[in-house]
Write a protein that holds these residues in place. Structure first.
Motif, mmCIF file in Angstrom:
data_model
loop_
_atom_site.group_PDB
_atom_site.id
_atom_site.type_symbol
_atom_site.label_atom_id
_atom_site.label_comp_id
_atom_site.label_asym_id
_atom_site.label_seq_id
_atom_site.Cartn_x
_atom_site.Cartn_y
_atom_site.Cartn_z
ATOM 1 N N ILE A 69 -42.561 26.633 -4.245
ATOM 2 C CA ILE A 69 -43.566 27.029 -5.231
ATOM 3 C C ILE A 69 -44.310 25.781 -5.652
ATOM 4 O O ILE A 69 -43.708 24.780 -6.029
ATOM 5 C CB ILE A 69 -42.926 27.713 -6.449
ATOM 6 C CG1 ILE A 69 -42.347 29.059 -6.012
ATOM 7 C CG2 ILE A 69 -43.951 27.909 -7.558
ATOM 8 C CD1 ILE A 69 -42.055 29.996 -7.147
ATOM 9 N N TYR B 69 -43.759 24.876 -16.198
ATOM 10 C CA TYR B 69 -43.164 24.930 -14.869
ATOM 11 C C TYR B 69 -41.678 24.632 -14.908
ATOM 12 O O TYR B 69 -40.891 25.221 -14.179
ATOM 13 C CB TYR B 69 -43.878 23.967 -13.932
ATOM 14 C CG TYR B 69 -45.138 24.559 -13.358
ATOM 15 C CD1 TYR B 69 -45.099 25.793 -12.727
ATOM 16 C CD2 TYR B 69 -46.349 23.911 -13.450
ATOM 17 C CE1 TYR B 69 -46.237 26.350 -12.195
ATOM 18 C CE2 TYR B 69 -47.503 24.456 -12.921
ATOM 19 C CZ TYR B 69 -47.442 25.681 -12.291
ATOM 20 O OH TYR B 69 -48.568 26.241 -11.762
ATOM 21 N N SER C 199 -39.711 25.280 -17.297
ATOM 22 C CA SER C 199 -38.990 26.405 -17.878
ATOM 23 C C SER C 199 -38.833 27.542 -16.860
ATOM 24 O O SER C 199 -37.966 28.393 -16.995
ATOM 25 C CB SER C 199 -39.688 26.909 -19.134
ATOM 26 O OG SER C 199 -40.679 27.831 -18.805
ATOM 27 N N MET C 200 -39.652 27.511 -15.852
ATOM 28 C CA MET C 200 -39.506 28.472 -14.769
ATOM 29 C C MET C 200 -38.098 28.429 -14.185
ATOM 30 O O MET C 200 -37.531 29.451 -13.825
ATOM 31 C CB MET C 200 -40.475 28.123 -13.641
ATOM 32 C CG MET C 200 -41.448 29.190 -13.327
ATOM 33 S SD MET C 200 -42.618 28.653 -12.069
ATOM 34 C CE MET C 200 -41.579 27.746 -10.933
ATOM 35 N N ARG D 264 -35.430 27.728 -15.613
ATOM 36 C CA ARG D 264 -34.478 28.411 -16.474
ATOM 37 C C ARG D 264 -34.605 29.924 -16.368
ATOM 38 O O ARG D 264 -33.685 30.664 -16.672
ATOM 39 C CB ARG D 264 -34.681 27.962 -17.923
ATOM 40 C CG ARG D 264 -33.835 26.720 -18.234
ATOM 41 C CD ARG D 264 -33.874 26.386 -19.696
ATOM 42 N NE ARG D 264 -34.880 25.373 -19.931
ATOM 43 C CZ ARG D 264 -35.912 25.502 -20.743
ATOM 44 N NH1 ARG D 264 -36.079 26.613 -21.409
ATOM 45 N NH2 ARG D 264 -36.767 24.522 -20.889
ATOM 46 N N GLN D 265 -35.766 30.369 -15.988
ATOM 47 C CA GLN D 265 -35.955 31.813 -15.821
ATOM 48 C C GLN D 265 -35.384 32.279 -14.493
ATOM 49 O O GLN D 265 -35.632 33.395 -14.077
ATOM 50 C CB GLN D 265 -37.432 32.160 -15.862
ATOM 51 C CG GLN D 265 -38.075 31.955 -17.210
ATOM 52 C CD GLN D 265 -39.560 32.191 -17.124
ATOM 53 O OE1 GLN D 265 -40.008 33.108 -16.442
ATOM 54 N NE2 GLN D 265 -40.337 31.366 -17.783
ATOM 55 N N ASN D 266 -34.690 31.363 -13.827
ATOM 56 C CA ASN D 266 -34.031 31.797 -12.610
ATOM 57 C C ASN D 266 -35.005 32.004 -11.468
ATOM 58 O O ASN D 266 -34.666 32.633 -10.479
ATOM 59 C CB ASN D 266 -33.332 33.132 -12.848
ATOM 60 C CG ASN D 266 -31.868 32.978 -12.607
ATOM 61 O OD1 ASN D 266 -31.460 32.022 -11.983
ATOM 62 N ND2 ASN D 266 -31.100 33.903 -13.093
ATOM 63 N N LYS D 267 -36.193 31.540 -11.655
ATOM 64 C CA LYS D 267 -37.167 31.794 -10.612
ATOM 65 C C LYS D 267 -36.973 30.860 -9.430
ATOM 66 O O LYS D 267 -37.303 31.201 -8.311
ATOM 67 C CB LYS D 267 -38.579 31.638 -11.159
ATOM 68 C CG LYS D 267 -39.579 32.391 -10.336
ATOM 69 C CD LYS D 267 -40.925 32.408 -10.956
ATOM 70 C CE LYS D 267 -41.846 33.331 -10.175
ATOM 71 N NZ LYS D 267 -41.406 34.716 -10.214
#
Lengths: 325, 325
Positions: free
Chosen positions: B92, B106, B108-109, B111-114
């Motif tokens: 990504i 980005y 924090s992405m 942490r969102q498991n992305k």
DNA sequence: TTGTAAGCGTTATCAC
DNA sequence: GTGATAACGCTTACAA
């Protein structure tokens, strides 16, 4: 990692309410505040994969290009990524390196639900892999009736190149280029060029090689010699900037002065964000506009709204040091 | 879209068996064949999001860079993406555009498991957002004890630049550069440069501006005038290629001939995949090696294997037209 | 307005 | 070896 359940428990409400809050539903102020506090306390962030599984929407799109390591594509990727942020979407970068297998692998990603849609810039024959189910927008290459396409006005660009060469004093023109069998955009470049020459009664040569990059490059020295020595051409329009630099080098080797003896115009005009000097005269594609149009179009397709099937964007002439005046 | 249940039903086995098949478990030949047939018939593909939800592994990593629209970063991204394919992982792309908010978003992405992990090249002070939980590898910038860092041997590169300038006949040298407060790599460049000069008794000026790109650019004309006119410098090492081109332009404006009067060496040496002529002499960073090291290191961190905390890779000198001989 | 519970497509842990 | 089944974290009817 805190989940929606933890938030609900801490806020002493149900998961349903938390979910509603997260998705902008209406709740009592008291509930809202409690939830907000709990989210903050737990440092909660929504798990994208759970949402994706549930909703079939991942807010991720894939950009398929030959290689990011190229000024044109990196500028394009830059603007597409920036544009996607307006739609809270992320970009997965896919360099195919002109490798058919890579392309197919990336396209199948969409079927695995990994991305919401595709923006593709490819010259392979991947049509069969593109199911009509899958949201896709093509840049530069026309696939079929069903796939929206964004492109520059290649035809007009070809005409513009011819016009500018003539204005700059060239008398006999040539086009040099190549493209895959499926590539209409490069063809349009010389067609526009040719049309201008015919309309204005200008002598011109068209050299178009149907095939791949490296094959064309091998033939290039001979072709350049031909048109310079035998044909006395003094204005060349090259299919893209990359090849134009190649041509410039060959001219130099042949002791031909640019722009005094021969003038050269390329196509693309992608700029370096850095100020690496770019001295080539070129027909510039409107990359930011292409990026914006592609993203907007794809989002519409994904959301099943109306999207234009063909978007053609105007090019401009960008004078450099390889043309006179 | 067919699911694992559909496959199980068609093959007349349980979902458990299908799952086992998909993940390489052992089954009776008869069962295997039935499953393979059903998968083919249904055109089944595993849903990445369900797997991600279940396993917390997404085979996606994020690359955080200032901008892809830059030769160095686009080359880096190219090699990283290629390398990730060896691990069945996707990239990504995150352009921060030097915007702090973008960086945080980005990060924090993750942490969102992305994404499974992050490869970051950033000069902001984002340390606080980087939890120790999250797999991350830093390129070029040293964060802390816990975060593995990959960098070029900037110190040696600085020394190499000084050496090459002297070898080419320069007598009085200068370094010009800038960097953020958190940026040690650019500092190391002039430190190596300085060390070489001191060891060899060479007169040298160091001009290092602590701050941002555009501020530095504003000051540059004055700085260049200063070292050329007042200090009679005839060999300049510039902190990176981008700024080196800027310096070259300013020298030209001041009627200073390069390399006759003043010689210039930059740093980065990223090449165009296209053959846009690059005439700048430069210290070249080993981009493919950096990419390979970063990916390998990140994968190890993700899989909780051992990973080196500091990887320093050798640079090379790449002569161009801005130095003599 | 809020709570309950089913279900998205997997994996993994049990029994059998 | 194989088959049930719970669980991952979320959304969304539907019920209260």
């Amino acid at each position: 990692m805190a989940s929606i359940k933890d938030v609900a428990k801490l806020a002493q409400v149900s998961v349903g309410s938390v979910s509603k809050y997260l998705n902008g539903g209406k709740l009592k102020e008291k509930t809202t505040i409690a939830i907000e506090q709990a989210i903050k306390d737990l440092n909660y962030e929504k798990n994208t994969y759970a949402t994706g599984l549930r909703t079939n929407r991942t807010h991720t799109i894939a950009l398929i290009i030959p290689t990011i390591w190229h000024p044109f594509f990196s500028e394009l990727a830059f603007y597409i990524e920036a544009e996607l942020r307006n739609y809270q979407s992320k970009l997965i970068l896919c360099n195919t390196q002109n490798n058919y297998e890579n392309e197919v692998a990336y396209i199948s990603m969409a079927r695995q639900n990994k991305v919401d849609g595709l923006i593709a810039l490819t010259y392979s024959n991947v049509d069969e892999y593109i199911s009509s189910e899958m949201p896709i927008v093509s840049i530069d290459r026309y696939f079929s009736e069903k796939i929206p396409t964004i492109m520059s006005d290649n035809f007009a660009g070809g005409g513009l190149a011819a016009e500018k060469l003539i204005q700059a004093g060239a008398k006999k023109l040539a086009f040099i280029g190549y493209g895959s069998i499926y590539d209409n955009s490069t063809r349009d470049r010389y067609r526009g060029f040719q049309a201008y020459c015919q309309t204005h009664g200008i002598e011109s040569e068209i050299i178009y090689y149907e095939g791949r990059h490296h094959e064309f490059n091998e033939k290039l020295p001979e072709l350049v010699q031909q048109i310079i020595i035998n044909k006395a051409v003094n204005g060349i329009f090259v299919v893209n900037d990359e090849q134009a630099y190649e041509v410039l080098e060959l001219l130099q080797k042949n002791k031909v002065r640019v722009p005094e003896d021969v003038q050269v115009i390329g196509f693309d005009g992608s700029q370096q964000s850095t100020n690496i000097p770019s001295s080539l005269s070129s027909i510039r594609q409107p990359i930011p506009a292409i990026a914006a149009a592609a993203v907007k179009c794809l989002i519409n397709v994904i959301e099943k709204k109306e999207a234009p099937l063909k978007t053609i964007l105007p090019v401009t002439y960008h004078p450099g040091a390889t043309t006179k005046e």
